[in-house]
Structure formats: C-alpha cells, structure tokens
Write an enzyme that holds these catalytic residues in place. Structure first.
Site, PDB file in Angstrom:
ATOM      1  N   SER A 292      -2.561  -3.657   1.048  1.00  0.00           N
ATOM      2  CA  SER A 292      -1.394  -4.527   1.180  1.00  0.00           C
ATOM      3  C   SER A 292      -1.820  -5.965   1.420  1.00  0.00           C
ATOM      4  O   SER A 292      -2.839  -6.225   2.057  1.00  0.00           O
ATOM      5  CB  SER A 292      -0.511  -4.076   2.346  1.00  0.00           C
ATOM      6  OG  SER A 292       0.253  -2.944   2.021  1.00  0.00           O
ATOM      7  N   GLY A 293      -0.975  -6.890   0.972  1.00  0.00           N
ATOM      8  CA  GLY A 293      -1.297  -8.300   1.122  1.00  0.00           C
ATOM      9  C   GLY A 293      -1.130  -8.842   2.518  1.00  0.00           C
ATOM     10  O   GLY A 293      -1.927  -9.673   2.973  1.00  0.00           O
ATOM     11  N   HIS A 294      -0.109  -8.376   3.233  1.00  0.00           N
ATOM     12  CA  HIS A 294       0.208  -9.014   4.515  1.00  0.00           C
ATOM     13  C   HIS A 294      -0.771  -8.663   5.619  1.00  0.00           C
ATOM     14  O   HIS A 294      -0.680  -9.206   6.721  1.00  0.00           O
ATOM     15  CB  HIS A 294       1.639  -8.671   4.942  1.00  0.00           C
ATOM     16  CG  HIS A 294       1.867  -7.248   5.303  1.00  0.00           C
ATOM     17  ND1 HIS A 294       2.077  -6.846   6.602  1.00  0.00           N
ATOM     18  CD2 HIS A 294       1.935  -6.121   4.552  1.00  0.00           C
ATOM     19  CE1 HIS A 294       2.273  -5.535   6.623  1.00  0.00           C
ATOM     20  NE2 HIS A 294       2.187  -5.076   5.398  1.00  0.00           N
TER      21      HIS A 294
ATOM     22  N   CYS B 297       4.708   1.777  11.446  1.00  0.00           N
ATOM     23  CA  CYS B 297       5.413   2.588  10.454  1.00  0.00           C
ATOM     24  C   CYS B 297       6.075   3.819  11.062  1.00  0.00           C
ATOM     25  O   CYS B 297       6.831   4.509  10.396  1.00  0.00           O
ATOM     26  CB  CYS B 297       4.455   3.015   9.347  1.00  0.00           C
ATOM     27  SG  CYS B 297       3.868   1.624   8.362  1.00  0.00           S
TER      28      CYS B 297
ATOM     29  N   ALA C 197       0.814  -1.212   0.000  1.00  0.00           N
ATOM     30  CA  ALA C 197       0.000   0.000   0.000  1.00  0.00           C
ATOM     31  C   ALA C 197       0.848   1.263   0.000  1.00  0.00           C
ATOM     32  O   ALA C 197       0.425   2.289  -0.540  1.00  0.00           O
ATOM     33  CB  ALA C 197      -0.949   0.004   1.196  1.00  0.00           C
TER      34      ALA C 197
ATOM     35  N   THR D 286       9.873  -6.796 -13.469  1.00  0.00           N
ATOM     36  CA  THR D 286       9.237  -8.098 -13.608  1.00  0.00           C
ATOM     37  C   THR D 286       8.239  -8.325 -12.476  1.00  0.00           C
ATOM     38  O   THR D 286       8.573  -8.171 -11.296  1.00  0.00           O
ATOM     39  CB  THR D 286      10.297  -9.218 -13.589  1.00  0.00           C
ATOM     40  OG1 THR D 286      11.249  -8.972 -14.622  1.00  0.00           O
ATOM     41  CG2 THR D 286       9.651 -10.574 -13.820  1.00  0.00           C
TER      42      THR D 286
END
Length: 375
Positions: free
Chosen positions: A195-197, A320, A70, A233
């Site tokens: 975000s994924g986590h 953060c 994010a 990539t």
C-alpha cells in the site's frame, strides 16, 4: 503531538505529495484515451511502473498493476489464482497471523469449495516446517513479510524454497510492512502486494506486482485497463505519487533503518524497566519498525486512550480489526496468555520518529501505570 502509529498509516512525503499535485493538476487525462492528453497521462503511468520495478530490481521478472491498496491486491491475487488455477488443486495456504484481507479472502473461497489451510506460527511467523505436509493440492501460499501487529519477520527464504520444490503452488508475499523499510529480495515471489500510505504516498493507492506470464481472473468486470487485471480508469496521479514515495524510501533505506533500530532499542530498554506492568513480545527475526507489548495489570484500551489524551498516538491491535475485536488473534496464534492477547499495544515508527518521542511515550506510560486503575 507524538505519532507512533505508522503501521496504520504515515504522513505523506513532501516529495510524493508534490508529485501527486503536479500530475493531478497538469497531466490529468485518461491514460486510455487515444489523443495527446491521454498519451501524456499514459507516459506518466508507464513512468510510474518503471520507477517501481527498477527500484525493486524486478523489471525483468514482474509486471506492476496499480490498485487501491494492499487489501485489494491480496484479494486479487488470492481469488484470481483460485479461479484461474483451480484445475491444479483447491487448497490455499495462509499464516495464522496474516492480515484480515488475506484471511477473509481465503475463508470466502471456502464457500466456493476451496480448502483454506491455516499454517501455525513459530517465533511469530508462519512455520515453514508445516508447509510440506499441506502441499498436496495447494495452488497458493500466502505470506506476510512483516507482521503488522508484532513486527515478526517471516522466513522468506524458506518459503522461496518451498515454492521451488512445489512449482504448482504460487506464492503471494504481502510486503506492506516491509516495503521501503527493509532490504528484502522479492524476485522469487509470484505476487507482491503493498500500500502507498505506509511509505509516504496517499491512501487509496497500492500495487500488485505479478510475475511475468501469470494471468489472473479479475475481481472487477469492465474495461481492459491494467492489462485486464483491474477495470476502471487508473488513478495516474496516485500511481506516480506511489512510485516517487517508493523511490525516495529506498534511496534513504539504510539511514532510516539505522535510526529506527536505535529507537527500537531505546524503547525496548525503557519498557524493560517497566517490566512489572508490561510483557514485550520479542522475536528472533524482528522488524525494528514495530514493537508490540501487552499490559499486565491494566486494560490496554484504557492506556491507549490515556496516551491519546496526552497527545501520544499508538494503537491496540491493528487498525483493520480494532473497531470490532478486543483481542489480538495474532498473539493468540503465538500462544500467549489470554490477558496478554487481550491487552496489546503496538508502537510503530516512521520517518519522523525521534528519541524525544520514545522518551515522551515512556514517561507517559510510567505515569499512567501508576494512576490508572488496575484490572
């Protein structure tokens, strides 16, 4: 161990982890390569996009671009809009309690001549009544769906109305703490970041959903991956893992929400019994996944360390900013006392949280409050 710091990160979902391992081990090609191994990887990448957009009912309105999380998504949206739409105006609006990736991106643009306008908080979230007076020359408004420190839920509908009334001002919705947890409508936001986590996928994965037809100036120069939005990539396994985690979280959303509401209420009641020692930061609009309170007679950092020594993991301010800041700027923006802003504790629930976790935390807090030296 009792882990109640899920707003910082959560354990990977077994379903999502299996998906990652399958793609990483069997379909590891470069999706940009023009041969069968590359085509196979691209099929999984395309499938991941479809799963995310279908799950959120955004297939007809948005495109999905995979990023590192994010923070990168917020930076791409904010700086990309500023550089692509500067002919419209030079003003960026953001809430006083936004995530550092939003605030610092906006402040960085001030060095380029843009104007970053901080919208004050009302009931813990950006006050929509303050938008119209700052609308002239605004090209982007940034809104956190759920505050990562306090769990305050923003009035998204009011911001959607502001967006409709001011078509030159796009809307970024940071959905990191809401995605997969609350049933929100994202269709009217121009950008959605997450975000994924936070939802059972892996760190280093995330996405920016962009309303169809919008072009952004990229942050990274290089190839034309992700439709030119993000060179490099693509992490196909991470993207597919993210998609499967999101799909799983929405399949169980109602059940997980009901359980979390119960745990939140249980913790709230227990903290009320400790009222001489704590001040709970309540909001009328609140995500049950986060509960923030301040210690009144003790340093929160000492209590958090004491809890950790007992195997109980919570946090003081956000992950953060906790390494360099002793005070919550979010609580300061809410207007709480200096003592309260300097001593917050955040409890955040996850899929594996239980009643025993809450009871264990409350018992440990009571013991520490009676043992630890007061301020």
């Amino acid at each position: 161990m009792i882990y109640l710091d899920n707003a910082a990160t959560g354990a990977p979902s077994p379903v999502a982890l299996d998906a990652y391992l399958e793609v990483a081990s069997k379909h590891w090609g470069n999706p940009s390569s023009i041969h069968e191994v590359g085509y196979e990887a691209k099929r999984y990448l395309d499938k991941a996009r479809k799963i995310i957009l279908d799950t959120l009912n955004l297939t007809k309105t948005h495109d999905c671009y995979f990023l590192s999380g994010a923070s990168e998504a917020n930076n791409l949206a904010i700086k990309g809009v500023a550089h692509s739409f500067k002919a419209r105006g030079n003003k960026i609006l953001y809430g006083a309690g936004e995530h550092p990736s939003v605030i610092n991106a906006c402040l960085a643009l001030e060095k380029e001549g843009f104007e970053a306008i901080k919208i004050p908080l009302k009931d813990g979230a950006p006050d929509p009544d303050q938008l119209d007076s700052n609308s002239h020359g605004a090209i982007l408004a940034c809104l956190m769906a759920v505050n990562n420190e306090t769990g305050a839920l923003s009035d998204i509908t009011a911001f959607y109305q502001f967006r409709a009334n001011h078509p030159k001002c796009l809307l970024l919705l940071d959905a990191t703490q809401a995605m997969g947890k609350l049933a929100l409508d994202y269709s009217k936001a121009d950008f959605i970041s997450f975000s994924g986590h936070k939802i059972g996928a892996l760190k280093g994965s995330g996405a920016l959903l962009v309303k169809k037809g919008i072009k952004l100036t990229p942050l990274i120069d290089g190839g034309e991956q992700e439709n030119g939005f993000r060179a490099g990539t693509v992490n196909v396994a991470g993207a597919y893992c993210l998609a499967m985690a999101l799909k799983e979280s929405y399949a169980n959303l109602k059940e997980n929400l009901a359980k979390t509401e119960h745990l939140h209420a249980l913790l709230h009641k227990g903290l009320e019994a400790l009222s001489p020692f704590v001040k709970i930061h309540d909001h009328q609009r609140q995500s049950p996944y986060v509960l923030c309170f301040s210690t009144i007679r003790h340093k929160a950092s000492v209590i958090v360390e004491g809890l950790s020594n007992k195997g109980i993991m919570v946090s003081s301010v956000s992950a953060c900013s906790s390494k360099k800041e002793n005070t919550s700027y979010v609580l300061e923006a809410e207007g709480v006392s200096k003592t309260e802003a300097a001593n917050p504790i955040r409890v955040s629930f996850g899929l594996n949280s239980t009643e025993d976790d809450v009871k264990g935390l409350l018992d440990a807090l009571e013991q520490l409050f009676n043992e630890v030296k007061t301020i």
